[in-house]
Each structure stands twice: as C-alpha cells, then as structure tokens.
Motif scaffolding. Structure first.
Motif, PDB file in Angstrom:
ATOM      1  N   TYR A 159       0.843  -1.206   0.000  1.00  0.00           N
ATOM      2  CA  TYR A 159       0.000   0.000   0.000  1.00  0.00           C
ATOM      3  C   TYR A 159       0.878   1.257   0.000  1.00  0.00           C
ATOM      4  CZ  TYR A 159      -3.523   3.246   1.876  1.00  0.00           C
ATOM      5  OH  TYR A 159      -4.363   4.303   2.089  1.00  0.00           O
ATOM      6  N   ARG A 160       1.866   1.274   0.857  1.00  0.00           N
ATOM      7  CA  ARG A 160       2.779   2.430   0.918  1.00  0.00           C
ATOM      8  C   ARG A 160       3.578   2.571  -0.371  1.00  0.00           C
ATOM      9  NH1 ARG A 160       4.826   0.977   6.931  1.00  0.00           N
ATOM     10  NH2 ARG A 160       3.074   1.884   8.065  1.00  0.00           N
ATOM     11  N   ARG A 161       4.018   1.458  -0.934  1.00  0.00           N
ATOM     12  CA  ARG A 161       4.784   1.495  -2.185  1.00  0.00           C
ATOM     13  C   ARG A 161       3.930   2.066  -3.318  1.00  0.00           C
ATOM     14  NH1 ARG A 161       7.191  -3.758  -5.429  1.00  0.00           N
ATOM     15  NH2 ARG A 161       7.887  -2.602  -7.257  1.00  0.00           N
ATOM     16  N   LEU A 162       2.659   1.668  -3.359  1.00  0.00           N
ATOM     17  CA  LEU A 162       1.767   2.179  -4.396  1.00  0.00           C
ATOM     18  C   LEU A 162       1.582   3.685  -4.282  1.00  0.00           C
ATOM     19  CD1 LEU A 162      -0.845  -0.692  -4.268  1.00  0.00           C
ATOM     20  CD2 LEU A 162       0.546  -0.096  -6.249  1.00  0.00           C
ATOM     21  N   LEU A 163       1.346   4.161  -3.065  1.00  0.00           N
ATOM     22  CA  LEU A 163       1.158   5.606  -2.876  1.00  0.00           C
ATOM     23  C   LEU A 163       2.437   6.373  -3.213  1.00  0.00           C
ATOM     24  CD1 LEU A 163      -1.023   5.655   0.368  1.00  0.00           C
ATOM     25  CD2 LEU A 163      -1.761   5.946  -2.002  1.00  0.00           C
ATOM     26  N   ALA A 173       4.726   5.394  -5.378  1.00  0.00           N
ATOM     27  CA  ALA A 173       4.874   5.338  -6.837  1.00  0.00           C
ATOM     28  C   ALA A 173       3.971   6.370  -7.500  1.00  0.00           C
ATOM     29  CB  ALA A 173       4.546   3.937  -7.351  1.00  0.00           C
ATOM     30  N   HIS A 174       2.759   6.524  -6.986  1.00  0.00           N
ATOM     31  CA  HIS A 174       1.872   7.550  -7.535  1.00  0.00           C
ATOM     32  C   HIS A 174       2.459   8.942  -7.320  1.00  0.00           C
ATOM     33  CE1 HIS A 174      -2.232   5.313  -7.849  1.00  0.00           C
ATOM     34  NE2 HIS A 174      -1.281   4.752  -8.572  1.00  0.00           N
ATOM     35  N   ARG A 175       2.978   9.174  -6.135  1.00  0.00           N
ATOM     36  CA  ARG A 175       3.544  10.494  -5.822  1.00  0.00           C
ATOM     37  C   ARG A 175       4.741  10.803  -6.720  1.00  0.00           C
ATOM     38  NH1 ARG A 175       3.956   9.939  -0.470  1.00  0.00           N
ATOM     39  NH2 ARG A 175       6.053   9.108  -0.565  1.00  0.00           N
ATOM     40  N   LYS A 176       5.515   9.788  -7.015  1.00  0.00           N
ATOM     41  CA  LYS A 176       6.757  10.007  -7.765  1.00  0.00           C
ATOM     42  C   LYS A 176       6.564   9.996  -9.279  1.00  0.00           C
ATOM     43  CE  LYS A 176      11.519   8.364  -7.823  1.00  0.00           C
ATOM     44  NZ  LYS A 176      12.459   7.392  -7.307  1.00  0.00           N
ATOM     45  N   PHE A 177       5.655   9.159  -9.798  1.00  0.00           N
ATOM     46  CA  PHE A 177       5.598   8.927 -11.241  1.00  0.00           C
ATOM     47  C   PHE A 177       4.356   9.454 -11.953  1.00  0.00           C
ATOM     48  CE2 PHE A 177       8.355   5.524  -9.584  1.00  0.00           C
ATOM     49  CZ  PHE A 177       9.493   5.796 -10.318  1.00  0.00           C
ATOM     50  N   LEU A 178       3.305   9.818 -11.222  1.00  0.00           N
ATOM     51  CA  LEU A 178       2.081  10.261 -11.884  1.00  0.00           C
ATOM     52  C   LEU A 178       1.901  11.768 -11.800  1.00  0.00           C
ATOM     53  CD1 LEU A 178      -0.570   7.615 -10.746  1.00  0.00           C
ATOM     54  CD2 LEU A 178       0.732   7.677 -12.855  1.00  0.00           C
ATOM     55  N   ASP A 186      -4.874   7.512  -6.068  1.00  0.00           N
ATOM     56  CA  ASP A 186      -4.788   7.348  -4.617  1.00  0.00           C
ATOM     57  C   ASP A 186      -6.149   7.006  -4.015  1.00  0.00           C
ATOM     58  OD1 ASP A 186      -2.109   7.887  -4.764  1.00  0.00           O
ATOM     59  OD2 ASP A 186      -2.226   9.867  -3.818  1.00  0.00           O
ATOM     60  N   GLU A 187      -7.188   7.682  -4.483  1.00  0.00           N
ATOM     61  CA  GLU A 187      -8.537   7.387  -3.979  1.00  0.00           C
ATOM     62  C   GLU A 187      -8.928   5.947  -4.305  1.00  0.00           C
ATOM     63  OE1 GLU A 187     -11.262  10.248  -5.528  1.00  0.00           O
ATOM     64  OE2 GLU A 187     -10.264  11.924  -4.534  1.00  0.00           O
ATOM     65  N   TYR A 188      -8.597   5.510  -5.507  1.00  0.00           N
ATOM     66  CA  TYR A 188      -8.948   4.150  -5.917  1.00  0.00           C
ATOM     67  C   TYR A 188      -8.186   3.114  -5.094  1.00  0.00           C
ATOM     68  CZ  TYR A 188     -10.200   0.305  -8.964  1.00  0.00           C
ATOM     69  OH  TYR A 188     -10.681  -0.878  -9.442  1.00  0.00           O
ATOM     70  N   ILE A 189      -6.907   3.332  -4.890  1.00  0.00           N
ATOM     71  CA  ILE A 189      -6.101   2.400  -4.082  1.00  0.00           C
ATOM     72  C   ILE A 189      -6.648   2.314  -2.664  1.00  0.00           C
ATOM     73  CG2 ILE A 189      -3.850   2.092  -2.965  1.00  0.00           C
ATOM     74  CD1 ILE A 189      -2.587   3.112  -5.559  1.00  0.00           C
ATOM     75  N   TYR A 214       1.040  -3.983 -10.796  1.00  0.00           N
ATOM     76  CA  TYR A 214       0.682  -2.604 -11.131  1.00  0.00           C
ATOM     77  C   TYR A 214       1.775  -1.643 -10.649  1.00  0.00           C
ATOM     78  CZ  TYR A 214      -1.640   1.915 -10.626  1.00  0.00           C
ATOM     79  OH  TYR A 214      -1.945   3.254 -10.669  1.00  0.00           O
ATOM     80  N   ALA A 215       2.263  -1.850  -9.432  1.00  0.00           N
ATOM     81  CA  ALA A 215       3.323  -0.980  -8.897  1.00  0.00           C
ATOM     82  C   ALA A 215       4.576  -1.064  -9.760  1.00  0.00           C
ATOM     83  CB  ALA A 215       3.651  -1.362  -7.453  1.00  0.00           C
ATOM     84  N   GLN A 216       4.923  -2.261 -10.195  1.00  0.00           N
ATOM     85  CA  GLN A 216       6.105  -2.421 -11.050  1.00  0.00           C
ATOM     86  C   GLN A 216       5.914  -1.720 -12.386  1.00  0.00           C
ATOM     87  OE1 GLN A 216       6.434  -6.668 -11.148  1.00  0.00           O
ATOM     88  NE2 GLN A 216       7.479  -6.781  -9.165  1.00  0.00           N
ATOM     89  N   LYS A 217       4.707  -1.762 -12.934  1.00  0.00           N
ATOM     90  CA  LYS A 217       4.445  -1.083 -14.201  1.00  0.00           C
ATOM     91  C   LYS A 217       4.511   0.429 -14.038  1.00  0.00           C
ATOM     92  CE  LYS A 217       1.722  -4.652 -16.402  1.00  0.00           C
ATOM     93  NZ  LYS A 217       0.434  -5.007 -16.974  1.00  0.00           N
ATOM     94  N   ILE A 218       3.946   0.940 -12.967  1.00  0.00           N
ATOM     95  CA  ILE A 218       3.972   2.386 -12.730  1.00  0.00           C
ATOM     96  C   ILE A 218       5.410   2.866 -12.562  1.00  0.00           C
ATOM     97  CG2 ILE A 218       3.414   4.180 -11.019  1.00  0.00           C
ATOM     98  CD1 ILE A 218       1.065   3.538 -12.696  1.00  0.00           C
ATOM     99  N   GLU A 219       6.189   2.115 -11.824  1.00  0.00           N
ATOM    100  CA  GLU A 219       7.581   2.521 -11.585  1.00  0.00           C
ATOM    101  C   GLU A 219       8.436   2.412 -12.838  1.00  0.00           C
ATOM    102  OE1 GLU A 219       7.564   1.206  -6.887  1.00  0.00           O
ATOM    103  OE2 GLU A 219       8.417  -0.143  -8.385  1.00  0.00           O
TER     104      GLU A 219
END
Length: 127
Positions: free
Chosen positions: A32-36, A38-43, A52-55, A81-86
């Motif tokens: 969960y933390r990794r996903l947030l 990744a969103h902060r860094k890459f989106l 973030d709301e969806y996660i 999904y996290a690996q793809k975003i990163e």
C-alpha cells in the motif's frame, strides 16, 4: 572439462526460459505504501488524486478478506501494477482480453465507472 558441461546443462535445465523469477509478494501495508509512493513520484497530480482514492478504496474493501487465494491474487495484481507504474510500462497499455473475460459483472461496472471518471476528468481539465 566434463564436469563444467554437466554444470552448464543443469543450469540451463533449471532456468525457466527468459522470464525472471517472480518476486516475493509484499505484505499489504508495505505494498500500500509502495503504491502511494509510486503515484507520488511517477504520476501527474491529476492522475495521482484519482489513483490514490482508488487504491485506498480497494484496500479498505479487501481489508477483511479471509480467502488466501483471493488475497494472493489481489496482492499480486497490485504488485504488478506498482512495477508497471515505476517502469513506465503502463502508458498506452490495454487490458488483457483473458483478464477482462474473467471479471464479474460488478468488476466490469467498476472498471466502466473508473473509465467514466477518467474521461470526465480529462474533459474538465482540457477546458
């Protein structure tokens, strides 16, 4: 020389093609933390808010899941999904037809609702 050929043959037979070995699943909270992160860094900020709301909603909805198979599937999909975003592999990617066929009616509706939210956000942002 003979032993090195035997070792080489063993190494080649144990390797599973060109695919890398799968990574171990992260526990829910670190994932969960990794996903947030990744969103902060890459989106971009607009996509980040929606993502973030969806996660948060998905992890809340799956907080009390007891079925291990369901939990493993949930965590593995989010980890991919996290690996793809990163790695920027998500840009322009379409959903696999096999995965789409396995979705329940409720999941298809959620996916459609997400698509509508994205389209509405794009139209609102371009004006």
């Amino acid at each position: 020389m003979r032993q090195s050929l035997t070792r080489l043959a063993k190494a080649a037979s144990t390797q599973k093609g060109l695919r890398p070995d799968p990574l171990a699943l992260l526990p829910p909270i670190p994932l969960y933390r990794r996903l947030l992160r990744a969103h902060r860094k890459f989106l971009p900020s607009e996509m980040r808010v929606l993502g973030d709301e969806y996660i948060k909603a998905e992890f809340r909805a799956h907080r009390k899941v007891d079925n291990p198979a369901h939990l493993i599937g949930f965590l593995s999909e989010w980890q991919m999904y996290a690996q793809k975003i990163e790695g920027d592999a998500w840009i322009g990617e379409k959903i696999d037809g096999g995965k789409l066929a396995k979705l329940s009616d409720e999941q298809v509706y959620q996916l459609y609702d997400l698509m509508q939210s994205i389209e509405k956000h794009r139209k609102g942002g371009s004006e």
